[in-house]
Design an enzyme around this catalytic site. Sequence first.
Site, PDB file in Angstrom:
ATOM      1  N   CYS A   1      32.751 -26.572  47.026  1.00  0.00           N
ATOM      2  CA  CYS A   1      32.277 -25.451  47.847  1.00  0.00           C
ATOM      3  C   CYS A   1      31.993 -24.278  46.920  1.00  0.00           C
ATOM      4  CB  CYS A   1      33.286 -25.108  48.948  1.00  0.00           C
ATOM      5  SG  CYS A   1      34.914 -24.592  48.352  1.00  0.00           S
TER       6      CYS A   1
ATOM      7  N   ARG B   1      37.261 -24.370  51.657  1.00  0.00           N
ATOM      8  CA  ARG B   1      36.842 -25.659  52.215  1.00  0.00           C
ATOM      9  C   ARG B   1      37.141 -26.854  51.325  1.00  0.00           C
ATOM     10  NH1 ARG B   1      30.876 -23.593  52.953  1.00  0.00           N
ATOM     11  NH2 ARG B   1      31.625 -22.510  51.085  1.00  0.00           N
TER      12      ARG B   1
ATOM     13  N   ASP C   1      31.534 -21.287  56.071  1.00  0.00           N
ATOM     14  CA  ASP C   1      32.534 -20.760  55.158  1.00  0.00           C
ATOM     15  C   ASP C   1      33.572 -19.939  55.917  1.00  0.00           C
ATOM     16  OD1 ASP C   1      33.924 -19.743  53.055  1.00  0.00           O
ATOM     17  OD2 ASP C   1      32.141 -19.459  51.829  1.00  0.00           O
TER      18      ASP C   1
HETATM   19  P1  4NP Z   1      35.034 -21.488  49.843  1.00  0.00           P
HETATM   20  O1  4NP Z   1      35.096 -19.985  50.412  1.00  0.00           O
HETATM   21  O2  4NP Z   1      33.684 -21.637  49.173  1.00  0.00           O
HETATM   22  O3  4NP Z   1      35.161 -22.364  51.036  1.00  0.00           O
HETATM   23  O4  4NP Z   1      36.185 -21.612  48.880  1.00  0.00           O
HETATM   24  C1  4NP Z   1      34.856 -18.841  49.619  1.00  0.00           C
HETATM   25  C2  4NP Z   1      35.847 -18.341  48.809  1.00  0.00           C
HETATM   26  C3  4NP Z   1      35.626 -17.201  48.052  1.00  0.00           C
HETATM   27  C4  4NP Z   1      34.410 -16.558  48.138  1.00  0.00           C
HETATM   28  C5  4NP Z   1      33.419 -17.074  48.949  1.00  0.00           C
HETATM   29  C6  4NP Z   1      33.642 -18.214  49.684  1.00  0.00           C
HETATM   30  N1  4NP Z   1      34.167 -15.371  47.402  1.00  0.00           N
HETATM   31  O5  4NP Z   1      33.149 -14.712  47.651  1.00  0.00           O
HETATM   32  O6  4NP Z   1      34.985 -15.035  46.518  1.00  0.00           O
END
Ligand code: 4NP
Length: 152
Positions: free
Chosen positions: A8, A14, A123
């Site tokens: 992800c 995720r 997300d």
């Molecule tokens: P992930 O969610 O891709 O599902 O782990 C996110 C975690 C952090 C960030 C964006 C999405 N961020 O902008 O730091």
Amino acid sequence: MPKVLFVCLGNICRSPMAEGLMKQYSKERGYILQVDSAGTSSWEEGNLPHPGTQAILKREGVDFTNMRSRPISSEDYYMFDWIIGMDDQNVADLINRAPQGMADKVHLYMEVVKGKQQQEIPDPWYSGQFEKTYRMLMEGLKPWLNRFKEEA
Ligand code: 4NP
């Protein structure tokens, strides 16, 4: 042994949830898999899963204490057989960065779920809907395991 990498954006919400749930699901069924996860960004490098993912993994009895966010590397494309992104942006980024001949390893998580093949896993970093992430990931565990077995 099939080797599977869930991917992800941040590798804290995720993909670590997918990693933990698939590890447990395959283990309970006696199927030997190598499962890991990574991010397309290095923004969260070194961090534990997000508290929302931690809460779900804890509830489901999955140990996350050794999970740390890391960005995907070019070696991962050679190491893993399946590189599975959560949304269209993940898949596009993964294909763009794939070394020669490796783009065929890249898949969208929901592509194995009948009637939902094009769906993205939203997300929860933005929405806080970790339960929705959990429900969508659960739908894919069985069909993904079957796919790994078919092509093993
Ligand atoms: P992930 O969610 O891709 O599902 O782990 C996110 C975690 C952090 C960030 C964006 C999405 N961020 O902008 O730091």
